[in-house]
Scaffold this motif. Structure first.
Motif, short mmCIF file in Angstrom:
data_model
loop_
_atom_site.label_atom_id
_atom_site.label_comp_id
_atom_site.label_asym_id
_atom_site.label_seq_id
_atom_site.Cartn_x
_atom_site.Cartn_y
_atom_site.Cartn_z
N PRO A 1 -8.78 -4.91 3.39
CA PRO A 1 -9.60 -4.81 2.17
C PRO A 1 -10.85 -3.96 2.31
N THR A 2 -11.50 -3.98 3.47
CA THR A 2 -12.73 -3.21 3.63
C THR A 2 -12.50 -1.71 3.63
N GLN A 3 -11.26 -1.28 3.72
CA GLN A 3 -10.94 0.15 3.66
C GLN A 3 -10.86 0.66 2.23
N PHE A 4 -11.05 -0.23 1.26
CA PHE A 4 -10.88 0.13 -0.15
C PHE A 4 -12.17 -0.17 -0.92
N PRO A 5 -12.99 0.83 -1.16
CA PRO A 5 -14.26 0.58 -1.85
C PRO A 5 -14.15 0.46 -3.37
N SER A 6 -13.05 0.92 -3.94
CA SER A 6 -12.92 0.93 -5.41
C SER A 6 -11.83 -0.04 -5.85
N TRP A 7 -12.16 -0.91 -6.81
CA TRP A 7 -11.27 -1.99 -7.23
C TRP A 7 -11.17 -2.06 -8.74
N GLY A 8 -10.02 -2.51 -9.20
CA GLY A 8 -9.85 -2.82 -10.61
C GLY A 8 -10.30 -4.23 -10.91
N GLN A 9 -10.10 -4.65 -12.17
CA GLN A 9 -10.57 -5.96 -12.61
C GLN A 9 -9.55 -7.07 -12.39
N GLY A 10 -8.30 -6.69 -12.10
CA GLY A 10 -7.26 -7.66 -11.80
C GLY A 10 -6.40 -8.00 -13.00
N THR A 11 -5.18 -8.45 -12.71
CA THR A 11 -4.26 -8.93 -13.74
C THR A 11 -3.58 -10.19 -13.22
N GLN A 12 -3.50 -11.20 -14.08
CA GLN A 12 -2.99 -12.51 -13.66
C GLN A 12 -1.47 -12.53 -13.66
N VAL A 13 -0.90 -13.02 -12.57
CA VAL A 13 0.53 -13.26 -12.46
C VAL A 13 0.74 -14.75 -12.22
N CYS B 1 0.84 -1.20 0.00
CA CYS B 1 0.00 0.00 0.00
C CYS B 1 0.87 1.25 0.00
N LEU B 2 0.39 2.28 -0.67
CA LEU B 2 1.08 3.56 -0.72
C LEU B 2 0.13 4.63 -0.20
N SER B 3 0.61 5.44 0.72
CA SER B 3 -0.23 6.49 1.31
C SER B 3 -0.49 7.61 0.32
N PRO B 4 -1.49 8.43 0.58
CA PRO B 4 -1.73 9.60 -0.29
C PRO B 4 -0.54 10.54 -0.36
N SER B 5 0.20 10.66 0.71
CA SER B 5 1.38 11.52 0.69
C SER B 5 2.46 11.00 -0.24
N GLY B 6 2.40 9.71 -0.55
CA GLY B 6 3.43 9.09 -1.38
C GLY B 6 4.69 8.75 -0.64
N SER B 7 4.70 9.05 0.68
CA SER B 7 5.93 8.86 1.45
C SER B 7 5.89 7.66 2.38
N VAL B 8 4.73 7.06 2.54
CA VAL B 8 4.61 5.91 3.45
C VAL B 8 4.20 4.69 2.65
N THR B 9 4.94 3.62 2.83
CA THR B 9 4.63 2.36 2.16
C THR B 9 4.42 1.27 3.19
N ASN B 10 3.70 0.25 2.79
CA ASN B 10 3.39 -0.88 3.66
C ASN B 10 3.49 -2.14 2.80
N TYR B 11 4.10 -3.17 3.35
CA TYR B 11 4.27 -4.41 2.60
C TYR B 11 3.91 -5.61 3.47
N ALA B 12 3.35 -6.61 2.83
CA ALA B 12 3.18 -7.90 3.51
C ALA B 12 4.55 -8.49 3.78
N ASP B 13 4.65 -9.23 4.88
CA ASP B 13 5.95 -9.83 5.23
C ASP B 13 6.48 -10.72 4.11
N GLN C 1 -0.85 10.11 5.63
CA GLN C 1 0.24 9.14 5.67
C GLN C 1 -0.25 7.75 6.06
N GLN C 2 -1.55 7.54 5.95
CA GLN C 2 -2.11 6.23 6.25
C GLN C 2 -1.84 5.26 5.11
N ALA C 3 -1.31 4.10 5.45
CA ALA C 3 -1.03 3.08 4.43
C ALA C 3 -1.44 1.70 4.90
N THR C 4 -2.48 1.64 5.74
CA THR C 4 -2.99 0.34 6.13
C THR C 4 -3.72 -0.30 4.96
#
Length: 128
Positions: free
Chosen positions: A112-124, A50-62, A106-109
């Protein structure tokens, strides 16, 4: 209307790299956190980064920290996920999502429920 369109997925061998793109429209990145999600065992989706609106805070899964990097290009209204040293367990559909947080928050939590808008996805797919 908020829109997010992912691209950049594909088939790659273990150890390889991909860069996913999330082209956004209908909102300003300075007000929204943007995150990447993928399916996970026992969960509908897990937050990858996740990237915060400020662009300065990032969050990653372990599981991806040190291998994946999230970034954005404000001029292109696009958020990227650079994925290096890919592993077979990284296989899945990757979704980007946006959630309002306030101007230069600077919120980057990445619940999933914090995100109401989603794309269609891309397969990796990571496979030898």
């Amino acid at each position: 209307q908020l829109q997010l369109v992912e691209s950049g997925g594909g088939l790659v061998r273990p150890g390889g790299s991909l860069r996913l793109s999330c082209a956004t429209s209908g909102f300003t990145l300075d007000y929204y956190a943007v995150a990447w999600f993928r399916p996970a065992p026992g969960k509908e989706r897990e937050g990858v980064s996740c990237l915060s609106p400020s662009g300065s805070v990032t969050n990653y899964a372990d599981s991806v920290r040190g291998r994946f990097t999230i970034s954005r290009d404000n001029a292109r209204n696009t958020v990227y996920l650079q994925m290096n040293n890919l592993k077979p367990e990284d296989t899945g559909v990757y979704y980007c999502a946006a959630g309002y947080r306030g101007f230069l928050s600077q919120q980057a939590t990445m619940t999933p429920t914090q995100f109401p808008s989603w794309g269609q996805g891309t397969q990796v797919t990571v496979s030898s």
